[in-house]
Each structure stands twice: as structure tokens, then as C-alpha cells.
Design a protein around this motif. Structure first.
Motif, PDB file in Angstrom:
ATOM      1  N   GLN A   1      19.770 -23.735 -52.466  1.00 33.91           N
ATOM      2  CA  GLN A   1      20.361 -22.456 -52.832  1.00 33.91           C
ATOM      3  C   GLN A   1      21.662 -22.247 -52.069  1.00 33.91           C
ATOM      4  OE1 GLN A   1      19.234 -19.012 -50.899  1.00 33.91           O
ATOM      5  NE2 GLN A   1      20.258 -17.628 -52.332  1.00 33.91           N
ATOM      6  N   GLY A   2      22.722 -21.973 -52.819  1.00 34.73           N
ATOM      7  CA  GLY A   2      23.984 -21.551 -52.243  1.00 34.73           C
ATOM      8  C   GLY A   2      24.339 -20.180 -52.797  1.00 34.73           C
ATOM      9  N   ALA A   3      25.375 -19.588 -52.264  1.00 32.01           N
ATOM     10  CA  ALA A   3      25.845 -18.297 -52.755  1.00 32.01           C
ATOM     11  C   ALA A   3      27.312 -18.126 -52.381  1.00 32.01           C
ATOM     12  CB  ALA A   3      25.020 -17.156 -52.165  1.00 32.01           C
TER      13      ALA A   3
ATOM     14  N   PHE B   1      15.884 -15.168 -58.448  1.00 33.00           N
ATOM     15  CA  PHE B   1      17.233 -15.347 -57.929  1.00 33.00           C
ATOM     16  C   PHE B   1      18.102 -14.179 -58.379  1.00 33.00           C
ATOM     17  CE2 PHE B   1      16.021 -19.966 -58.588  1.00 33.00           C
ATOM     18  CZ  PHE B   1      15.822 -20.236 -57.245  1.00 33.00           C
ATOM     19  N   GLN B   2      18.945 -13.693 -57.481  1.00 32.68           N
ATOM     20  CA  GLN B   2      19.884 -12.639 -57.816  1.00 32.68           C
ATOM     21  C   GLN B   2      21.017 -12.676 -56.809  1.00 32.68           C
ATOM     22  OE1 GLN B   2      16.531  -9.845 -57.115  1.00 32.68           O
ATOM     23  NE2 GLN B   2      18.075  -8.517 -56.141  1.00 32.68           N
ATOM     24  N   HIS B   3      22.048 -11.863 -57.053  1.00 31.59           N
ATOM     25  CA  HIS B   3      23.194 -11.826 -56.141  1.00 31.59           C
ATOM     26  C   HIS B   3      23.026 -10.740 -55.081  1.00 31.59           C
ATOM     27  CE1 HIS B   3      27.171 -12.292 -54.563  1.00 31.59           C
ATOM     28  NE2 HIS B   3      27.491 -11.030 -54.860  1.00 31.59           N
ATOM     29  N   VAL B   4      23.052  -9.487 -55.491  1.00 36.78           N
ATOM     30  CA  VAL B   4      22.907  -8.378 -54.544  1.00 36.78           C
ATOM     31  C   VAL B   4      21.448  -8.290 -54.105  1.00 36.78           C
ATOM     32  CG1 VAL B   4      23.219  -5.905 -54.164  1.00 36.78           C
ATOM     33  CG2 VAL B   4      24.770  -7.128 -55.699  1.00 36.78           C
TER      34      VAL B   4
ATOM     35  N   CYS C   1      18.835 -14.373 -52.528  1.00 42.53           N
ATOM     36  CA  CYS C   1      20.026 -13.584 -52.842  1.00 42.53           C
ATOM     37  C   CYS C   1      21.232 -14.117 -52.071  1.00 42.53           C
ATOM     38  CB  CYS C   1      19.826 -12.124 -52.442  1.00 42.53           C
ATOM     39  SG  CYS C   1      18.182 -11.456 -52.712  1.00 42.53           S
ATOM     40  N   GLY C   2      22.391 -13.473 -52.303  1.00 48.02           N
ATOM     41  CA  GLY C   2      23.603 -13.744 -51.549  1.00 48.02           C
ATOM     42  C   GLY C   2      24.274 -12.428 -51.205  1.00 48.02           C
TER      43      GLY C   2
ATOM     44  N   LEU D   1       6.121  -9.775 -50.437  1.00 43.30           N
ATOM     45  CA  LEU D   1       7.349 -10.351 -50.985  1.00 43.30           C
ATOM     46  C   LEU D   1       8.365 -10.587 -49.875  1.00 43.30           C
ATOM     47  CD1 LEU D   1       9.166  -9.433 -54.238  1.00 43.30           C
ATOM     48  CD2 LEU D   1      10.458  -9.407 -52.106  1.00 43.30           C
ATOM     49  N   GLU D   2       8.961 -11.778 -49.858  1.00 45.58           N
ATOM     50  CA  GLU D   2      10.019 -12.085 -48.906  1.00 45.58           C
ATOM     51  C   GLU D   2      11.370 -12.064 -49.617  1.00 45.58           C
ATOM     52  OE1 GLU D   2      11.487 -15.449 -45.644  1.00 45.58           O
ATOM     53  OE2 GLU D   2       9.787 -15.900 -46.969  1.00 45.58           O
ATOM     54  N   CYS D   3      12.298 -11.303 -49.070  1.00 48.09           N
ATOM     55  CA  CYS D   3      13.670 -11.267 -49.565  1.00 48.09           C
ATOM     56  C   CYS D   3      14.517 -12.141 -48.649  1.00 48.09           C
ATOM     57  CB  CYS D   3      14.191  -9.832 -49.596  1.00 48.09           C
ATOM     58  SG  CYS D   3      15.872  -9.659 -50.234  1.00 48.09           S
ATOM     59  N   VAL D   4      15.120 -13.182 -49.207  1.00 47.38           N
ATOM     60  CA  VAL D   4      15.885 -14.152 -48.427  1.00 47.38           C
ATOM     61  C   VAL D   4      17.361 -13.999 -48.779  1.00 47.38           C
ATOM     62  CG1 VAL D   4      16.193 -16.590 -47.857  1.00 47.38           C
ATOM     63  CG2 VAL D   4      13.926 -15.745 -48.539  1.00 47.38           C
TER      64      VAL D   4
END
Length: 295
Positions: free
Chosen positions: A31-33, A194-197, A236-237, A250-253
Motif C-alpha cells: 500500500q502506498g499513498a 481502501f480509501q484516501h481520507v 488510508c492516506g 476495526l483498525e484504521c491504518v
């Protein structure tokens, strides 16, 4: 290799469902962002052409590192802000940045699928149908889902939860996501989003309005929906530094940028190991990404 749009009809063409729905064995993805070609020029006085040469060098190194990796990643996902210029504000500059992005990421080994997730610089801080369509003409659907290695992955357009500028798009996206969560709810292997914000960058209960995370009122409702559906991980990124935390199960990374940093992290990517009952992940600066991954 030439650039090919893979996000079509709300799925990813590299992952036929009949070949990917059943679990077989552990695997990895990268995963990149925030490659965000063009961001450095907003912070530095750049006179060379192209003005995003620093991002080009970092993105090319990222592709080189992914191509060297063994075992081969199942896919390489970039969680938004592929380029910096906005389609509606600087269309010519954005077109040039898109061309460089496609040239660079067309060099990812064909055995590794490239998954593009849209960010606010891709669909606009205040999305419109026209801007979303422009993004889609370059990169494919702004939201979609797919099975890979027996795991269900959901890619959303997070900007539609950060803005209400396109109400019909918001409603269509929400209805689609509900159907995807219905699918996730019935699966044995936990689903991944997967998401951005990010929904939150450190604290899920923080209520202060913040450009870098989803508003608390929307966040709380959506996090409960994800937990109810059995989604265990959201990658996320957007923050341009590493972050994250947990909300119930749930883990938000939050993964820092391939490009320009806004914290103390170095430009890098996250290697994710997927097992049937869990996920393990580690962020690496680009220069330190290992070629051999032990599963």
C-alpha cells in the motif's frame, strides 16, 4: 507497457471473481499513498522542469522496490492523490502530471496488479460529476470492489463523505457501499477497505473539525456500519505522515506519502501480510523496503 484502465463496472479487471473468491494461502500486498506529483512545488521554489521531478524520482524508486519484491505482491494499491493539480483549476498541468504518473506506474511488473483509489486532489475537494468523470477517464471507477486471494476488498471515494457538493453521487455511492457491506457481512475471511481520507487519524472519538479526517458525526455512523459488517481493516492516506488507531474491532491504518511529507516520516510504503485470520503490516522508507518478505 502502456497504461490500461482496470477499474471498470465497479470491479477490477485483473481479479475475475471465479478465480479469486476462495482462500488458498497467505499473500502480501503493498500500500502506498499520496504520490501527489506536483506537491513539492507548493512548498519549495522549483525552477526545473518538470516541477514534479522530485515526486517522479520517488515514484520510480517505489515501482523499482515493488518489482523486486519476493514473493510477488498480489497487488499494489495507491490510496489517493495520485497527482497534485486539480482537474478544474489547472487542467493542463494535471494532464502533464497524469501522463507522468501513467508512464511510471505502467512499469509495475505485469504480474502485480495496480489498484488506484481516488483522493481529494483527484476528484476535487468539492467533487462534481464533471470532475469525477475526468478522473474516471484517466484511472477508472472512483469506487469499486474485488476479491483477491480469497479476501473481499472495498475501495471507496472518501471525498463523498468529506463533502456534500454532489448529493446524487453521495447517495449512489452510499447505496452501493451498503450492498458491498451486505456481501462482507456473510464472509468468513474479514474484509478490507481502501480509501484516501481516513475516518480518523489517531482518535476515533475526536470531535474537532479537521481537514485530515472525516467529520465525527458521519465517521461514527460509518464506523459502526463497518464493524457490523465485519470489516476489520481500513487503509488510508491523506495525512502525509503515519497514523491510525482502533475503533472496536476495526483498525484504521494511515500510511504516509510516497511523495512530500508533512511530518517526520520518510517517503515510503506499507507492506501488508494477509493471513486467513489476521493482517500484519509495516511501513518502510523507500530505501529500506526489503526485497524478501517472510510470510
Amino acid at each position: 507497457m502502456s497504461w490500461t484502465i482496470k477499474g471498470v463496472n465497479r470491479t477490477h479487471t485483473d481479479f475475475p471473481i471465479d478465480q479469486n473468491k476462495e482462500w488458498k494461502e497467505p499473500f502480501i500486498f503493498v500500500q502506498g499513498a499520496d504520490t501527489q506529483l506536483g506537491m513539492f512545488q507548493d512548498y519549495e521554489e522549483i525552477t526545473t522542469e518538470p516541477k514534479w521531478a522530485q515526486e517522479i524520482a520517488l515514484a520510480e524508486l517505489a515501482v523499482q522496490k515493488v518489482n523486486q519484491m519476493k514473493p510477488r505482491p498480489k497487488f499494489y494499491v495507491i490510496c489517493g492523490d495520485l497527482c497534485h493539480a486539480f482537474y478544474d483549476k489547472s487542467p493542463e498541468e494535471r494532464a502533464a502530471q497524469d501522463a507522468d504518473f501513467k508512464r511510471i506506474f505502467s512499469k509495475v511488473d505485469p504480474s502485480i496488479a495496480v489498484v488506484c483509489v481516488c483522493g481529494n486532489h483527484d476528484v476535487g475537494d468539492k467533487p462534481t460529476v464533471e470532475i469525477i468523470d475526468k478522473y474516471k477517464s484517466n484511472y477508472g471507477d472512483d469506487y469499486f470492489s474485488f476479491y483477491a486471494g480469497g479476501v473481499f476488498f472495498i475501495c471507496i471515494n472518501s471525498q463523498l463523505y468529506h463533502s456534500t457538493s454532489a448529493p446524487e453521487e453521495n447517495e449512489a455511492h452510499d447505496q452501493w457501499l451498503n450492498t458491498q457491506l451486505d456481501i462482507a457481512r456473510g464472509l468468513e475471511v474479514p474484509s478490507i477497505m481502501f480509501q484516501h481520507v481516513p475516518w480518523f487519524h489517531t482518535d476515533p472519538e475526536r470531535t474537532v473539525e479537521d481537514y485530515f479526517e472525516i467529520d465525527y458525526t458521519i465517521r461514527k455512523k460509518m464506523l459502526d456500519k463497518l464493524v457490523d459488517a465485519g470489516v476489520k481493516y481500513v487503509f488510508c492516506g491523506h495525512l502525509h505522515k503515519n497514523g491510525g488507531g482502533k475503533y472496536k474491532q476495526l483498525e484504521c491504518v494511515v500510511t504516509s506519502a510516497i511523495g512530500k511529507q508533512l511530518g517526520t516520516d520518510l517517503s515510503g510504503m506499507r507492506v501488508v501480510k494477509v493471513y486467513k485470520d489476521r493482517v500484519e503490516h509495516q511501513y518502510y522508507p523507500l530505501s529500506e523496503i526489503p526485497a524478501e518478505i517472510t510470510l
